[in-house]
Scaffold this active site. Structure first.
Site, PDB file in Angstrom:
ATOM      1  N   LYS A  22       0.825  -1.211   0.000  1.00 52.53           N
ATOM      2  CA  LYS A  22       0.000   0.000   0.000  1.00 52.53           C
ATOM      3  C   LYS A  22       0.857   1.257   0.000  1.00 52.53           C
ATOM      4  O   LYS A  22       0.628   2.181  -0.783  1.00 52.53           O
ATOM      5  CB  LYS A  22      -0.923  -0.006   1.218  1.00 52.53           C
ATOM      6  CG  LYS A  22      -1.630   1.322   1.494  1.00 52.53           C
ATOM      7  CD  LYS A  22      -2.435   1.237   2.782  1.00 52.53           C
ATOM      8  CE  LYS A  22      -3.126   2.559   3.101  1.00 52.53           C
ATOM      9  NZ  LYS A  22      -2.243   3.531   3.743  1.00 52.53           N
ATOM     10  N   ASN A  23       1.841   1.313   0.894  1.00 51.81           N
ATOM     11  CA  ASN A  23       2.621   2.537   1.035  1.00 51.81           C
ATOM     12  C   ASN A  23       3.506   2.807  -0.179  1.00 51.81           C
ATOM     13  O   ASN A  23       3.804   3.949  -0.501  1.00 51.81           O
ATOM     14  CB  ASN A  23       3.460   2.485   2.313  1.00 51.81           C
ATOM     15  CG  ASN A  23       2.596   2.577   3.560  1.00 51.81           C
ATOM     16  OD1 ASN A  23       1.467   3.063   3.510  1.00 51.81           O
ATOM     17  ND2 ASN A  23       3.109   2.100   4.679  1.00 51.81           N
ATOM     18  N   ARG A  97      -5.516  10.693   2.600  1.00 46.75           N
ATOM     19  CA  ARG A  97      -4.242  11.270   3.013  1.00 46.75           C
ATOM     20  C   ARG A  97      -3.182  11.110   1.930  1.00 46.75           C
ATOM     21  O   ARG A  97      -2.326  11.976   1.741  1.00 46.75           O
ATOM     22  CB  ARG A  97      -3.764  10.632   4.314  1.00 46.75           C
ATOM     23  CG  ARG A  97      -2.467  11.263   4.766  1.00 46.75           C
ATOM     24  CD  ARG A  97      -1.991  10.858   6.116  1.00 46.75           C
ATOM     25  NE  ARG A  97      -0.727  11.528   6.391  1.00 46.75           N
ATOM     26  CZ  ARG A  97      -0.613  12.762   6.840  1.00 46.75           C
ATOM     27  NH1 ARG A  97      -1.697  13.463   7.091  1.00 46.75           N
ATOM     28  NH2 ARG A  97       0.570  13.310   7.033  1.00 46.75           N
ATOM     29  N   ASP A 121      -6.024   8.232   8.728  1.00 47.33           N
ATOM     30  CA  ASP A 121      -6.254   7.635  10.043  1.00 47.33           C
ATOM     31  C   ASP A 121      -6.360   8.678  11.149  1.00 47.33           C
ATOM     32  O   ASP A 121      -5.708   9.706  11.108  1.00 47.33           O
ATOM     33  CB  ASP A 121      -5.084   6.708  10.409  1.00 47.33           C
ATOM     34  CG  ASP A 121      -5.146   5.398   9.655  1.00 47.33           C
ATOM     35  OD1 ASP A 121      -6.255   4.986   9.312  1.00 47.33           O
ATOM     36  OD2 ASP A 121      -4.086   4.805   9.429  1.00 47.33           O
ATOM     37  N   ASP A 319       3.994   0.732  11.816  1.00 47.87           N
ATOM     38  CA  ASP A 319       2.744   0.106  11.378  1.00 47.87           C
ATOM     39  C   ASP A 319       2.559  -1.302  11.927  1.00 47.87           C
ATOM     40  O   ASP A 319       1.455  -1.851  11.868  1.00 47.87           O
ATOM     41  CB  ASP A 319       2.671   0.064   9.846  1.00 47.87           C
ATOM     42  CG  ASP A 319       2.340   1.422   9.248  1.00 47.87           C
ATOM     43  OD1 ASP A 319       1.890   2.308  10.000  1.00 47.87           O
ATOM     44  OD2 ASP A 319       2.510   1.596   8.029  1.00 47.87           O
ATOM     45  N   MET A 341       5.977   7.474  17.373  1.00 48.27           N
ATOM     46  CA  MET A 341       5.673   8.399  16.279  1.00 48.27           C
ATOM     47  C   MET A 341       4.248   8.942  16.295  1.00 48.27           C
ATOM     48  O   MET A 341       4.002  10.052  15.834  1.00 48.27           O
ATOM     49  CB  MET A 341       5.975   7.721  14.933  1.00 48.27           C
ATOM     50  CG  MET A 341       7.452   7.367  14.788  1.00 48.27           C
ATOM     51  SD  MET A 341       7.859   6.498  13.263  1.00 48.27           S
ATOM     52  CE  MET A 341       7.659   7.813  12.065  1.00 48.27           C
TER      53      MET A 341
END
Length: 440
Positions: A22-23, A97, A121, A319, A341
């Site tokens: 995904k990223n 986002r 998110d 993540d 984070m």
């Protein structure tokens, strides 16, 4: 509202293949705007965030063709710059986002861009400063409309420069790299993110004609070029899915083989799960996890409690901390989870406590997990997914729990995991999609 109904407490078995990352997808798909030529991208995950970005590219004027389930061609020959000012763009861009990632390519190729304040998110503050400070260093000027929550950026004269990033932001680095590849002169980015997805982007840009050196390090040098060509690119498997499946196998006592993982790109991930006591075996480019009755968390050498914390690559990805936390609830031993984070990412632990987990939430960033060694099974409850990663953690908990669980707001899960219910069914999970809404 859609929900998942799960009857847990049974081991699973079989093979599962991770989706495309995904990223990486959000970066690679945005990069198609850098050239008018055809781009062919494969292993694209069929998930909501990625599909929204593909739809947004189409609205901007990119010609898109779906060749197969996971492969598309993109041709950004005729881009409608005026679309930026439309109400439709404000709505669509603000709900995703990842839409921030189109700004760098648009500035590089067209000298201007606009973007609504992106969504995503609810996991605490996620600053965009790194992106915009980098664009400013390259010569861009931007204006934020506080009434409409809208950014307008002018970059008619981008020029190479030295940039020291205030944080090793993955999306920030990618965005600045995409802006710099067509800028005049040489750009140096220090404290750059260097994880595999960023390396993938840089390698693809070089195949398109960019001149990027230092790939894989935190010091990138980008010599601007006048034009980029089209190319073909295949995305890596999603390392977050791979970590999630490792955790799923351990918690449910299942024998699972995760296929085609690109093991050498996983960094410290297998090691961290190994420190939780999870046995896993590399078989070619697959990971085999045997069924385990129990797994024991290591301590530090001096016998003190293990701490697992997130860090920029090649450190442990934030993540997967939610997955590690839930897996630790059924391990033997204790662990401190330190989420540095994002200050709200541990706020789903109340659901795990309701299921019978022993967790002390120390503060917004730290939680101590007391492993039960599977002596007491988690119990099924009804709960709501707050974000993508917490949602999958709760799903894994539900699959290991005794009895019936219902997870609401599964749209959050499906933003990051494609057809997850169907893939779990193939492993023998008792999961089905139902209609319903939470009582509270």
């Amino acid at each position: 509202m859609n929900a998942f109904e799960i009857y847990g407490g049974k081991p699973l078995k079989g093979e599962i293949t991770p989706q495309g990352a995904k990223n990486e997808a959000l970066q690679i798909l945005s990069a198609v705007l850098l050239t008018p030529e055809k781009m062919t991208i494969s292993n694209i995950p069929d998930i909501k965030d990625v599909n929204k970005l593909i739809e947004l590219l189409g609205d901007l004027g990119v010609a898109i063709e779906r060749i197969s389930d996971d492969t598309y061609t993109f041709e950004a020959k005729n881009i409608n710059i005026d679309y930026f000012q439309s109400e439709e763009f404000k709505t669509k861009g603000g709900s995703l986002r990842g839409s921030i990632m189109i700004v760098g390519p648009l500035l590089a190729r067209f000298g201007k861009a606009a973007i609504p304040k992106p969504g995503g998110d609810k996991i605490g503050r996620r600053r965009l400063d790194t992106h915009f400070l980098g664009f400013e260093k390259l010569g861009a000027r931007f204006h934020y409309d506080q009434d409409n929550h809208f950014f307008n950026i002018d970059a008619t004269n981008l020029h190479g420069t030295y940039i020291l990033l205030d944080e090793a932001s993955v999306t920030g680095t990618a965005n600045i790299v995409m802006a710099a590849v067509l800028a005049k002169g040489t750009t140096t980015i220090y404290n750059a993110a260097c994880e595999p997805y960023l390396q993938q982007l840089c390698k693809m840009l070089n195949r398109m004609g960019a001149k990027i050196s230092g790939i894989g390090s935190n010091l990138l040098s980008i010599e601007g070029v006048d034009y980029l060509t089209g190319t073909e690119h295949r995305m890596l498997p999603d390392m977050i899915e791979i970590g999630s499946f490792i955790g799923l196998a351990a918690m449910t006592g299942s024998e699972i083989t995760i296929k085609d993982v690109h093991f050498d790109e996983l960094g410290i991930i297998p090691t961290v799960f190994g420190r939780l006591g999870i046995k896993l075996e590399r078989r070619g480019d697959d990971i085999y996890i045997p069924a385990q009755d129990s797994y024991e968390i290591e301590t530090f050498i001096d016998g003190s409690i293990l701490t697992i914390a997130d860090a920029p690559w090649p450190g442990f990805t934030p993540d997967l901390l939610s997955i590690v936390l839930v897996v630790a609830t059924q391990a033997k031993g204790n662990v401190l989870i330190h989420q540095k984070m994002f200050e709200s990412r541990l706020f789903f632990v109340d659901k795990l406590i309701d299921m019978g987990a022993q967790i002390i939430l120390c503060d917004p960033h730290r939680a101590t997990v007391i492993g039960l060694n599977k002596a007491f099974k988690l119990r099924g409850i009804e709960m709501t997914s707050p974000d993508i990663r917490a949602g999958v953690s709760l799903l894994i908990a539900a699959l290991s729990a005794q009895g019936r669980s219902v997870i609401y707001n599964i749209e959050q899960i499906e933003r990051g995991y494609q057809h997850i219910d169907k893939r779990l069914l193939a492993l023998g999970a008792q999961i089905k999609r139902i209609e319903g809404k939470p009582l509270h």
